[in-house]
Design a protein around this motif. Structure first.
Motif, short mmCIF file in Angstrom:
data_model
loop_
_atom_site.label_atom_id
_atom_site.label_comp_id
_atom_site.label_asym_id
_atom_site.label_seq_id
_atom_site.Cartn_x
_atom_site.Cartn_y
_atom_site.Cartn_z
N GLY A 223 0.78 -1.23 0.00
CA GLY A 223 0.00 0.00 0.00
C GLY A 223 0.82 1.29 0.00
N LYS A 224 2.16 1.19 0.03
CA LYS A 224 3.01 2.40 -0.01
C LYS A 224 3.13 2.90 -1.44
CE LYS A 224 4.39 2.49 4.35
NZ LYS A 224 3.24 2.97 5.12
N ASP A 225 3.58 4.14 -1.59
CA ASP A 225 3.76 4.67 -2.93
C ASP A 225 5.21 5.12 -3.15
OD1 ASP A 225 2.84 5.24 -5.49
OD2 ASP A 225 2.19 7.27 -4.98
N HIS A 226 6.16 4.34 -2.66
CA HIS A 226 7.58 4.61 -2.90
C HIS A 226 8.05 3.57 -3.91
CE1 HIS A 226 7.32 7.20 0.48
NE2 HIS A 226 7.07 6.21 1.32
N TYR A 227 8.48 4.05 -5.07
CA TYR A 227 8.76 3.08 -6.14
C TYR A 227 9.90 3.53 -7.02
CZ TYR A 227 6.33 6.60 -8.88
OH TYR A 227 5.98 7.78 -9.46
N GLU A 228 10.47 2.56 -7.73
CA GLU A 228 11.39 2.90 -8.82
C GLU A 228 10.76 2.38 -10.10
OE1 GLU A 228 15.05 0.70 -9.00
OE2 GLU A 228 14.27 -0.94 -7.79
N PRO B 256 -0.99 8.57 -28.80
CA PRO B 256 0.47 8.59 -28.98
C PRO B 256 1.26 9.12 -27.77
CG PRO B 256 -0.58 9.25 -31.00
CD PRO B 256 -1.68 9.10 -29.99
N ASP B 257 0.61 9.88 -26.88
CA ASP B 257 1.39 10.41 -25.75
C ASP B 257 1.18 9.61 -24.45
OD1 ASP B 257 -1.22 11.17 -25.57
OD2 ASP B 257 -0.81 13.18 -24.77
N THR B 258 0.50 8.50 -24.55
CA THR B 258 0.22 7.70 -23.34
C THR B 258 1.47 6.95 -22.87
OG1 THR B 258 -2.02 7.38 -24.12
CG2 THR B 258 -1.29 5.93 -22.38
N ARG B 259 1.60 6.87 -21.56
CA ARG B 259 2.69 6.09 -20.94
C ARG B 259 2.08 5.21 -19.85
NH1 ARG B 259 4.89 8.32 -24.25
NH2 ARG B 259 6.62 9.79 -24.38
N SER B 260 2.71 4.09 -19.59
CA SER B 260 2.29 3.26 -18.46
C SER B 260 3.53 2.50 -18.00
CB SER B 260 1.18 2.31 -18.92
OG SER B 260 0.80 1.47 -17.85
N SER B 261 3.77 2.50 -16.67
CA SER B 261 5.07 1.99 -16.20
C SER B 261 4.96 0.82 -15.24
CB SER B 261 5.84 3.11 -15.49
OG SER B 261 6.11 4.15 -16.41
N ILE B 262 5.87 -0.12 -15.45
CA ILE B 262 6.06 -1.20 -14.48
C ILE B 262 7.04 -0.67 -13.43
CG2 ILE B 262 6.91 -3.55 -14.12
CD1 ILE B 262 6.32 -4.11 -17.09
N VAL B 263 6.65 -0.76 -12.15
CA VAL B 263 7.50 -0.22 -11.09
C VAL B 263 7.80 -1.30 -10.05
CG1 VAL B 263 6.49 2.09 -11.38
CG2 VAL B 263 5.59 0.57 -9.60
N ARG B 264 8.82 -1.02 -9.23
CA ARG B 264 9.11 -1.90 -8.10
C ARG B 264 8.92 -1.10 -6.82
NH1 ARG B 264 13.29 -5.88 -8.13
NH2 ARG B 264 14.47 -4.57 -9.54
N CYS B 265 8.14 -1.65 -5.89
CA CYS B 265 7.94 -0.99 -4.61
C CYS B 265 9.27 -1.00 -3.85
CB CYS B 265 6.87 -1.73 -3.81
SG CYS B 265 6.72 -1.16 -2.12
N LEU B 266 9.67 0.15 -3.36
CA LEU B 266 10.96 0.22 -2.66
C LEU B 266 10.86 -0.36 -1.26
CD1 LEU B 266 12.27 3.70 -3.88
CD2 LEU B 266 13.04 1.41 -4.57
N LYS B 267 9.63 -0.50 -0.78
CA LYS B 267 9.49 -1.05 0.57
C LYS B 267 9.43 -2.58 0.56
CE LYS B 267 7.16 -0.49 4.90
NZ LYS B 267 6.19 -1.56 5.11
N CYS B 268 8.50 -3.15 -0.23
CA CYS B 268 8.33 -4.61 -0.16
C CYS B 268 8.80 -5.33 -1.42
CB CYS B 268 6.88 -4.95 0.16
SG CYS B 268 5.76 -4.75 -1.24
N LYS B 269 9.31 -4.56 -2.40
CA LYS B 269 9.90 -5.14 -3.64
C LYS B 269 8.88 -5.74 -4.60
CE LYS B 269 13.97 -4.24 -1.87
NZ LYS B 269 14.28 -2.83 -2.05
N SER B 270 7.60 -5.56 -4.35
CA SER B 270 6.60 -6.09 -5.28
C SER B 270 6.68 -5.33 -6.60
CB SER B 270 5.20 -5.92 -4.71
OG SER B 270 5.09 -6.63 -3.51
N ILE B 271 6.40 -6.05 -7.68
CA ILE B 271 6.48 -5.44 -9.01
C ILE B 271 5.08 -5.37 -9.61
CG2 ILE B 271 7.51 -5.65 -11.31
CD1 ILE B 271 9.76 -7.31 -9.75
N TYR B 272 4.72 -4.18 -10.07
CA TYR B 272 3.35 -3.98 -10.55
C TYR B 272 3.30 -2.78 -11.48
CZ TYR B 272 3.33 -0.27 -7.02
OH TYR B 272 3.65 0.84 -6.29
N VAL B 273 2.19 -2.62 -12.19
CA VAL B 273 2.01 -1.43 -13.02
C VAL B 273 1.34 -0.38 -12.15
CG1 VAL B 273 0.85 -0.46 -15.04
CG2 VAL B 273 1.89 -2.72 -15.16
N ARG B 274 1.96 0.81 -12.07
CA ARG B 274 1.44 1.83 -11.16
C ARG B 274 0.30 2.61 -11.80
NH1 ARG B 274 2.82 7.17 -10.18
NH2 ARG B 274 2.31 7.90 -8.08
N ASP B 275 0.47 2.96 -13.06
CA ASP B 275 -0.59 3.72 -13.75
C ASP B 275 -1.26 2.81 -14.77
OD1 ASP B 275 1.80 3.54 -15.06
OD2 ASP B 275 1.88 5.64 -15.69
#
Ligand SMILES: [Zn+2]
Length: 322
Positions: A15-20, A49-68
């Protein structure tokens, strides 16, 4: 549709929002590099054409997910009033055999563990196909003699009349969770190729747990996407075909939990993880000697992988509500 329908998610596990940010999908990437993705699909999922969507890693629990993520596409599918028969007769025999095998395992386990006690008090097994799509598992469950089969899928294009027309009679299908969950508790649950698509996977899995009978068994799988290992391939790809491993990375998949993370999550929810292999046996006849040897090797390897927690392409679990 620019960024309409885009929703920001906090970490799906903690549930945190700290990510890379690990990887960003762009319109160009989807339309130029993916060879099995049509521009119509990209538009249908709401990209411009200007849409972006990112796979991120949570810096706290290391889970990998799409944030947007875009929630529009799945929902649009559900809004479509189509009743077209999307039945796909090209499914290979091994896929069907695998499904039958999985249900066999579940039925066997249900009769051999504490679920038996519950079953003795009732008229039969309550089966839930969670994320049922066009109802392959529901169909097989009915064909294998389970009377009470419930199919839930809020976003499938298959609708009630599709089920009535193409599937085994007696399956209760709905897109409405409440309508299906009022038939809880379920003794057997199958959720195949679903978790990676869920907007809120933890709560969905908890709701499955809460609506299962004590001792009930649950088959769930999760594609293995090791982004740490595959990130360079993903960044440098010139083309991606469906057969390529990295074709698992696409905007339809929004959760990229590794097997260990997924297993931890199942345990944290309260499930007991049982070890099993997903390869159905092959009959031994002179026509199938090669197959039986090959399959036994794969079966052995996958059983060993499961026991050791070593990931392979689609990691599958049978878990039990204690
Ligand atoms: Zn986290």
């Amino acid at each position: 549709m620019s960024d309409n329908g885009k929703v920001i998610r906090k970490c799906i596990i903690c549930g945190k929002d700290h990510y890379e940010t690990m990887f960003t999908f762009t319109y160009d990437y989807l339309t130029k590099i993916y060879k099995n993705v049509s521009p119509e699909y990209v538009e249908a999922i709401g990209w411009s054409p200007d849409t972006r969507s990112s796979i991120v890693r949570c810096l706290k629990c290391k889970s990998i997910y799409v944030r947007d993520v875009f929630v529009g596409y799945e929902r649009t599918k559900a809004d479509m009033p189509i009743e077209k028969p999307s039945y796909n007769p090209n499914v290979s025999w091994s896929n069907w055999a695998e499904r039958v095998w999985i249900l066999n395992c579940l039925l066997f386990l249900a009769q051999n563990i504490s679920c038996k006690k519950t079953l003795n008090n009732k008229k039969g097994i309550n089966f839930l196909d969670f994320g049922s799509g066009s109802g392959d598992y529901s169909n097989l469950a009915r064909a294998m003699g389970i009377k009470d089969v419930y199919a839930l899928d809020p976003y499938t294009v298959a609708q009630k009349t599709y089920y009535e027309k193409n599937n085994f009679p007696g399956i209760v299908f709905s897109r409405d969770k409440d309508e299906i969950f009022k038939h809880a508790p379920f003794d057997l649950v199958v959720s195949s190729s679903v978790v990676e698509h869920l907007f809120d996977p933890v709560n969905e899995l908890v709701s499955i747990y809460d609506n299962m009978s004590k001792g009930g068994v649950f088959y769930v799988n999760n594609p293995f996407m090791d982004i740490d290992r595959e990130i360079n391939q993903l960044l440098n790809a010139k083309t991606i075909y469906k057969k390529d491993n990295i074709s698992h990375y696409h905007p339809g998949h929004i959760n990229y939990l590794k097997p260990k993370q997924f297993k931890c999550l199942l345990k944290k929810i309260g499930f007991e993880v049982l070890s099993f292999n997903v390869k159905p046996p092959v009959p031994l006849t002179k026509y199938a000697i090669k197959s039986i040897l090959r399959r036994n090797v794969v079966q052995f390897a996958k059983t060993a992988f499961n026991l050791l927690g070593v990931p392979y392409s689609r990691h599958a679990f049978i878990v039990r509500k204690k």
